[in-house]
Structures are given as C-alpha cells and as structure tokens.
Write a protein that holds these residues in place. Structure first.
Motif, mmCIF file in Angstrom:
data_model
loop_
_atom_site.group_PDB
_atom_site.id
_atom_site.type_symbol
_atom_site.label_atom_id
_atom_site.label_comp_id
_atom_site.label_asym_id
_atom_site.label_seq_id
_atom_site.Cartn_x
_atom_site.Cartn_y
_atom_site.Cartn_z
ATOM 1 N N ILE A 11 47.314 -22.253 3.144
ATOM 2 C CA ILE A 11 47.004 -23.662 2.303
ATOM 3 C C ILE A 11 47.058 -23.779 1.167
ATOM 4 N N THR A 12 47.209 -22.292 0.602
ATOM 5 C CA THR A 12 47.901 -22.310 -0.966
ATOM 6 C C THR A 12 49.425 -22.426 -0.870
ATOM 7 N N GLN A 13 49.572 -21.478 0.394
ATOM 8 C CA GLN A 13 51.044 -21.483 0.089
ATOM 9 C C GLN A 13 51.950 -22.698 0.768
ATOM 10 N N TRP A 14 51.352 -23.762 1.633
ATOM 11 C CA TRP A 14 51.431 -24.977 1.492
ATOM 12 C C TRP A 14 51.384 -25.959 0.300
ATOM 13 N N ALA A 15 50.194 -26.263 -0.256
ATOM 14 C CA ALA A 15 50.003 -26.582 -1.848
ATOM 15 C C ALA A 15 51.191 -26.011 -2.952
ATOM 16 N N SER A 16 51.812 -24.811 -2.390
ATOM 17 C CA SER A 16 52.732 -24.384 -3.808
ATOM 18 C C SER A 16 54.125 -24.963 -3.537
ATOM 19 N N THR A 17 54.466 -25.492 -2.486
ATOM 20 C CA THR A 17 55.250 -26.599 -1.673
ATOM 21 C C THR A 17 55.639 -27.812 -2.617
ATOM 22 N N LYS A 18 54.083 -28.156 -3.445
ATOM 23 C CA LYS A 18 53.957 -30.016 -3.595
ATOM 24 C C LYS A 18 54.194 -29.426 -5.223
ATOM 25 N N GLN A 19 54.742 -30.659 -6.248
ATOM 26 C CA GLN A 19 54.225 -30.602 -7.736
ATOM 27 C C GLN A 19 52.612 -31.535 -7.794
ATOM 28 N N ILE A 20 52.034 -29.147 -8.672
ATOM 29 C CA ILE A 20 50.667 -29.619 -8.176
ATOM 30 C C ILE A 20 50.839 -30.036 -9.646
ATOM 31 N N ASN A 21 49.381 -31.361 -9.732
ATOM 32 C CA ASN A 21 49.404 -31.418 -11.587
ATOM 33 C C ASN A 21 47.783 -31.152 -12.202
ATOM 34 N N ARG A 22 47.379 -30.926 -10.796
ATOM 35 C CA ARG A 22 45.586 -30.412 -11.690
ATOM 36 C C ARG A 22 45.454 -29.152 -10.814
ATOM 37 N N PRO A 23 44.055 -28.612 -10.595
ATOM 38 C CA PRO A 23 43.715 -27.439 -10.296
ATOM 39 C C PRO A 23 43.066 -28.134 -8.903
ATOM 40 N N GLN A 24 43.586 -26.909 -7.619
ATOM 41 C CA GLN A 24 43.354 -27.603 -6.795
ATOM 42 C C GLN A 24 41.541 -26.435 -5.960
ATOM 43 N N GLY A 25 40.956 -26.969 -5.381
ATOM 44 C CA GLY A 25 40.270 -26.136 -4.133
ATOM 45 C C GLY A 25 40.246 -25.452 -3.628
ATOM 46 N N LEU A 26 40.679 -24.212 -4.104
ATOM 47 C CA LEU A 26 40.974 -23.372 -3.203
ATOM 48 C C LEU A 26 40.533 -21.751 -3.582
ATOM 49 N N GLY A 27 39.239 -22.379 -3.840
ATOM 50 C CA GLY A 27 38.775 -21.083 -4.444
ATOM 51 C C GLY A 27 37.966 -20.477 -3.477
ATOM 52 N N THR A 28 37.833 -20.702 -2.539
ATOM 53 C CA THR A 28 36.694 -20.008 -1.424
ATOM 54 C C THR A 28 36.873 -18.295 -0.856
ATOM 55 N N GLY A 29 37.671 -17.812 -1.073
ATOM 56 C CA GLY A 29 38.034 -16.212 -1.188
ATOM 57 C C GLY A 29 37.648 -15.555 -1.070
ATOM 58 N N GLY A 30 36.878 -15.468 -2.210
ATOM 59 C CA GLY A 30 35.360 -14.168 -2.459
ATOM 60 C C GLY A 30 34.193 -14.657 -2.196
ATOM 61 N N LEU A 31 34.245 -15.090 -1.601
ATOM 62 C CA LEU A 31 32.340 -15.489 -0.970
ATOM 63 C C LEU A 31 32.319 -14.993 0.222
ATOM 64 N N PHE A 32 32.644 -14.063 1.324
ATOM 65 C CA PHE A 32 32.591 -13.570 2.269
ATOM 66 C C PHE A 32 32.536 -12.271 2.004
ATOM 67 N N THR A 33 31.599 -10.869 2.533
ATOM 68 C CA THR A 33 31.596 -10.021 2.332
ATOM 69 C C THR A 33 32.642 -9.556 3.317
ATOM 70 N N ASN A 34 33.134 -9.783 4.594
ATOM 71 C CA ASN A 34 33.726 -9.633 5.571
ATOM 72 C C ASN A 34 35.010 -10.086 5.096
ATOM 73 N N ASN A 35 35.601 -10.568 4.021
ATOM 74 C CA ASN A 35 37.038 -11.263 3.870
ATOM 75 C C ASN A 35 38.206 -10.363 4.628
ATOM 76 N N ILE A 36 39.517 -10.733 5.321
ATOM 77 C CA ILE A 36 40.279 -10.359 5.150
ATOM 78 C C ILE A 36 41.095 -10.163 3.842
ATOM 79 N N ASP A 37 41.396 -8.741 3.932
ATOM 80 C CA ASP A 37 42.821 -8.497 2.804
ATOM 81 C C ASP A 37 44.095 -8.893 2.802
ATOM 82 N N THR A 38 44.471 -9.920 2.161
ATOM 83 C CA THR A 38 46.044 -10.437 1.711
ATOM 84 C C THR A 38 46.529 -9.932 0.590
ATOM 85 N N PRO A 39 47.625 -10.667 0.408
ATOM 86 C CA PRO A 39 48.109 -11.024 -0.967
ATOM 87 C C PRO A 39 47.378 -11.443 -2.127
ATOM 88 N N LEU A 40 46.770 -12.397 -1.688
ATOM 89 C CA LEU A 40 46.722 -13.201 -2.249
ATOM 90 C C LEU A 40 45.276 -12.942 -4.043
#
Length: 348
Positions: free
Chosen positions: A296-325
């Motif tokens: 989702i974040t990479q897709w958003a980066s293809t657009k003209q972003i002029n306000r904060p996006q709702g992409l702050g959910t990565g830290g919610l989980f105990t068993n998330n998967i490590d990525t370069p984000l």
C-alpha cells in the motif's frame, strides 16, 4: 507456475477498541506464486464483519486458485472480482514475481530511500486515561496529525477528551481526525457533528453506517466538519456506481483501503474518479501485516501526496513480519539495504 498459501493470525500488542468491538487478533493469509527461482508474495487481509470475504470464503478461494493459475493475473482478478482482499493478494504476488525482489512493486523515489511519506498516529478507543496515554506516546514520537476512533464510549467522555487535547494543543500544532466507523444514528448525527466541531476537527470518517446515501449527502452538505467516506466504498465495484456515489453524496474526502476496494486497480479507479470530481483522498491500511502495508505504501508513493496517510498500523502486532519499512517520527520510509534480509522463510 506454482501456488501455495498459509494462514497468519496477527496478534495485537494491545486490544484495539472500535465502535464495532475490541480487536485482539485478526486473520491474514500469505500467498506465494513461484516460477523457477522467482517468487512473489501477496497478503490477503480481511476484517470480519467489514470485508466482503469471510475466512471460509478466503480459504475456499485459495484452495481453488491453483486450477486457474496458468490463466494469468488478469483472469484471476476478473474471476474473483467480488473478493477484493484476494484480488490485492494476487496483484502483490504477481508484481513480486515480475520484479527482481518480491517486496519491490513500484520504482519510485520512496523505494530508493529518497522520499518519506507522512502518516497519522492512531488512537484506539478506550477509557479517557488510556486514550490520553496513547496520545502522549504519539506526540512524543513526533506526530502532528492524530486519528481518534469515536463512537464506542460515552459521547460526553469523548468530547471531554477532545476538549482536554485542545486545551493543550492548538489546531495549528496538532491536526485531529476522527473515525466513527458508522456509529452515529442519522437522526442525531448532525447534533453530534456540531458539538464535535467545537474542537477544530480536520475531518470525520463515516459518521453514519453505509448504504444511507440520502442521509449521507445531507451530512456532507451541512456538516461543520468535512466528511470522509470509508466503509461506504466497500462492495462498489463498477465505475459508474463509484461515480454515482461521489456525485450523489459529494463528500469532502474518501478513504482508500486497497484490501477493501480491489487492490491497486480498484484504488486507482477510485483516485481517478475522486480527482475528476475534485474530491480529495488519502490511503489507509486495513490492519494488514507489513507485507500488505509495504504494498500500500509503495502504491501511495506513486501519487501526489499532500497530507498524512493512514499507514501507521505496522507496530500494532506482536508477530508482524520484518520488511524494509521503518518509521522516523511521523514519516514512513523504506530502506532498500534491508531487502537482502528478507527470505521466503521470513513469512511462510
């Protein structure tokens, strides 16, 4: 080509309160499409009671995909047009298969660590003390835009919480977004919106339940707080129906969640329609793991972003998967040097 999948139940570090109930875990399915030594990874993430797909429907589809796999991506996307989370997983997996790394989807400055994307902080519903603790943590991390879930606890308590925030933080220093998840009733929604407007609110997502276009149009026209449609977009797949929704309700914003609107293709169509009708938008994750959040974040980066996006959910989980984000303050970044750390065993 070969296809495989595994279920990955994400566990919340802290239960997340919404007007639809308290979330302690959520289901996600990771799919792999491989061809020789190349492979792609996709995530099918649903929110029960909100997504068109149920867990059983997802698993039935995933069991069925191998018989259609060699028909190709476009066939699969059309065949599963009523299953948006499955569509998004298919898009991700084929994109990764065609890329030189399964986590690279769009060649933008973002993936070369030359751009960061501002995001909002998220405050889950709870008692006022718990919500204030969450707020203090977000402010300390550097967030200047906060999204607060409303509609589950006593309305006066929510107003008191917002009043307390505004005593400490002026709207020029802290932007407040609200998300009602359709919790207000049409007959008293305007009264509540008038009251909430006392606290200099940037916008409110989905004040009343979806499917009430006439009432929503009235609110969009008269509300002192700009309205963002969210759940209203779910299940609307034809271009003409999307146009009709925007023209009939005239919202100030729409919220785009690829897992709920048919992946990148569905999201692109919503963006195109909204921009032609001069309606602004931002992207939001739907509680995906970092696999989906990365897409989702990479897709958003293809657009003209002029306000904060709702992409702050990565830290919610105990068993998330490590990525370069990664997060730096209120900005999301991507470290391409971490791509070599990712292997298939990381998530499957």
């Amino acid at each position: 080509m070969e296809f495989s999948w595994t279920r990955h139940q994400l566990q919340f570090k802290t239960p997340g309160g919404t007007s639809r109930g308290v979330l302690r875990h959520k289901d996600s399915w990771l799919i792999q499409i491989s061809k020789g030594n190349q492979y792609g990874i996709g995530e099918c993430s649903i929110i029960e009671g909100l997504s068109p797909e149920s867990p059983q429907i997802v698993q039935n589809i995933l069991e069925e995909i191998p018989q259609y796999l060699n028909e190709g991506k476009e066939f699969l996307l059309q065949h599963y047009s009523k299953a948006p989370a499955v569509q998004f997983a298919i898009e991700m997996a084929f994109s990764g298969l065609d890329s030189h790394h399964p986590l690279l989807h769009f060649d933008t400055p973002f993936v070369h660590q030359q751009q960061m994307i501002p995001i909002n902080g998220l405050i889950w519903m709870g008692d006022v003390e718990t919500m204030m603790t969450q707020l203090e943590q977000k402010i300390k991390l550097g967030f200047s835009c906060i999204k607060i879930k409303v509609g589950a606890i006593d309305f006066e308590s929510e107003c008191n919480f917002l009043a307390h925030i505004r005593k400490r933080f002026h709207s020029s220093d802290l932007t407040l977004r609200l998300d009602a998840n359709g919790a207000f009733q049409p007959e008293d929604a305007m009264q509540k919106l008038n009251r909430l407007s006392e606290y200099n609110i940037h916008s409110i997502e989905q004040p009343i339940a979806p499917g009430q276009w006439k009432e929503t149009a009235t609110l969009c026209k008269n509300s002192p707080i700009p309205i963002a449609l969210d759940e209203e977009l779910i299940g609307i797949s034809s271009k003409q129906e999307k146009v009709t929704l925007i023209q009939d309700t005239k919202p100030q914003y729409i919220i785009i969640k690829p897992s709920l609107v048919g992946g990148w293709q569905g999201a692109d169509q919503w963006v195109s329609i909204a921009e032609k009708l001069t309606v602004d938008w931002w992207a939001t994750s739907a509680l995906e793991s970092n696999i989906g959040l990365n897409a989702i974040t990479q897709w958003a980066s293809t657009k003209q972003i002029n306000r904060p996006q709702g992409l702050g959910t990565g830290g919610l989980f105990t068993n998330n998967i490590d990525t370069p984000l990664y997060l730096r303050g209120q900005n999301m970044g991507f470290d391409p040097n971490k791509l070599s750390d990712f292997t298939l065993k990381t998530c499957l």
